[in-house]
Design an enzyme around this catalytic site. Structure first.
Site, PDB file in Angstrom:
ATOM      1  N   CYS A 161       0.829  -1.217   0.000  1.00 14.65           N
ATOM      2  CA  CYS A 161       0.000   0.000   0.000  1.00 14.65           C
ATOM      3  C   CYS A 161       0.860   1.262   0.000  1.00 14.65           C
ATOM      4  O   CYS A 161       1.427   1.638   1.021  1.00 14.65           O
ATOM      5  CB  CYS A 161      -0.927  -0.016   1.217  1.00 14.65           C
ATOM      6  SG  CYS A 161      -1.939   1.467   1.369  1.00 14.65           S
ATOM      7  N   CYS A 176      -0.368   4.120   2.251  1.00 15.90           N
ATOM      8  CA  CYS A 176      -0.051   3.917   3.674  1.00 15.90           C
ATOM      9  C   CYS A 176       1.432   4.163   3.943  1.00 15.90           C
ATOM     10  O   CYS A 176       1.790   4.790   4.939  1.00 15.90           O
ATOM     11  CB  CYS A 176      -0.367   2.495   4.119  1.00 15.90           C
ATOM     12  SG  CYS A 176      -1.840   1.790   3.396  1.00 15.90           S
ATOM     13  N   ASP A 177       2.301   3.662   3.099  1.00 14.95           N
ATOM     14  CA  ASP A 177       3.724   3.592   3.447  1.00 14.95           C
ATOM     15  C   ASP A 177       4.638   4.483   2.606  1.00 14.95           C
ATOM     16  O   ASP A 177       5.826   4.591   2.913  1.00 14.95           O
ATOM     17  CB  ASP A 177       4.209   2.131   3.330  1.00 14.95           C
ATOM     18  CG  ASP A 177       3.464   1.216   4.299  1.00 14.95           C
ATOM     19  OD1 ASP A 177       3.036   1.713   5.347  1.00 14.95           O
ATOM     20  OD2 ASP A 177       3.306   0.029   3.992  1.00 14.95           O
TER      21      ASP A 177
END
Ligand code: NDP
Length: 314
Positions: A137, A140-141
């Site tokens: 993701c 997200c990261d």
């Protein structure tokens, strides 16, 4: 004798959608039952740092966030059961769901929050470095790769969008695709090809993730050209696998309307499925946004819709 549990609102799944639905249903005095599934807490329990869930100025951990949601849902009155639903009968109300334990859960309404899973390549080093440089993701990261070099594997909309998103953080993004053309929409491809921070390696597969042991950290990718079998090492700090997601909907096949990829169809702006009283929230019905906060939002909508339906049917 088999145990039978009755509830006004039965929630299947324990990710952000499920717990949010539970919190809203419990606070509406509907005494919901939530059945957790095999991976209590869902996809966030396999992530580490979470920086994009509103309400936390400091970095929090995904598993911790899910423990908090669990505790909050319980605190307001949800009955949380560790079980896995393996059979459903939605042919008439109340709906009947049967767990692996043999327990029958009988719900006047059901909110399906069984989520989705990122697909992985299945190579051993991918698993080893998951959460330590290998991610599923970019939203997200990506932030953790400021001015670093990253790689994206895949050629669909997700891969191209993730690559474009990563250019906001990384110094360079290499997209690796197993064929010589993308399946992503042309408009997205255009943006990718125009972006000077992105380069593409065609006809290639990730053979091995390269990295250090102590600390566990990614330093590169060994790629195999699928036409020549030649191996090449590329230095990168992070690898994003974006080869698609699979919704957890096998249980509802032939019962609920789904799209060609198995996502449950809901009427836009609602969590309504094709069966009145059965709602779907979170990633199980969302293949585009797939965020904890959007899942939580639709979980809330599911509970409010269930509540309204119960009032109307009283
Ligand atoms: P897709 O299934 O569309 O694409 C997956 C990509 O990964 C393909 O390029 C595929 O290659 C590649 N792939 C699959 N398995 C492997 C493997 N084992 N090794 C290497 N590569 C592999 O998934 P997406 O997540 O991109 O999209 C899912 C759905 O969500 C689509 O309908 C998409 O359009 C939609 N979506 C829409 C968005 C939007 O509208 N903005 C954003 C994100 C997704 P190959 O092409 O060779 O099959």
């Amino acid at each position: 004798m088999k145990e039978k549990l009755h509830t006004k609102v039965l929630i299947i799944g324990s990710g952000p959608a499920g717990y949010s639905a539970a919190i809203y249903a419990a606070r509406a005095a509907l005494e919901p039952i939530l059945v957790t599934g095999i991976q209590p807490g869902g996809q966030l329990t396999v992530t580490t740092d979470v920086e994009n869930y509103p309400g936390f100025a400091d970095v929090i951990q995904g598993p911790w966030l899910m423990e908090q949601m669990h505790a909050q849902a319980k605190h307001v009155g949800t009955q949380i059961v560790t079980d896995h639903i393996s059979k459903v009968d939605f042919s008439k109300r109340p709906f009947v769901c049967i767990g692996d334990s043999g327990t029958e859960y009988i719900g006047e309404t059901v909110i399906i929050c069984t989520g989705a899973q990122a697909k992985w390549l299945g190579i051993p080093t991918e698993k080893k470095f998951q959460g330590f440089g290998v991610s599923g993701c970019a939203t997200c990261d990506g932030f953790f790769y400021r001015n670093k070099k990253v790689m994206v594997i895949g050629g669909g909309n997700t891969a191209v969008e993730e690559a474009l998103h990563l250019t906001n953080h990384a110094s360079h993004v290499t997209v690796v695709h197993r064929r010589d053309s993308f399946r992503a929409e042309k408009i997205l491809q255009g943006r990718l090809f125009e972006n000077p921070k992105i380069s593409v390696i065609w006809d290639s597969a990730l053979e091995e993730v390269l990295g250090t042991e102590n600390p566990l950290s990614v330093t590169g990718a060994r790629l195999k050209n699928l036409k020549t079998n030649a191996l090449t090492d590329v230095a990168v700090d992070g690898i994003f696998v974006a080869i698609g997601h699979a919704p957890n909907t096998a249980l509802f096949k032939g019962i609920l309307d789904m799209d060609e990829e198995g996502y449950i169809k809901t009427i836009p702006g609602t969590t309504n499925t094709n069966i009145a009283g059965v709602f779907a929230a979170g990633d199980v019905q969302d293949k585009i946004y797939r965020q904890a906060v959007t899942a939580a939002g639709t979980g809330c909508i599911g509970a409010l819709q269930a509540s309204k339906l119960l009032v109307e049917h009283k």
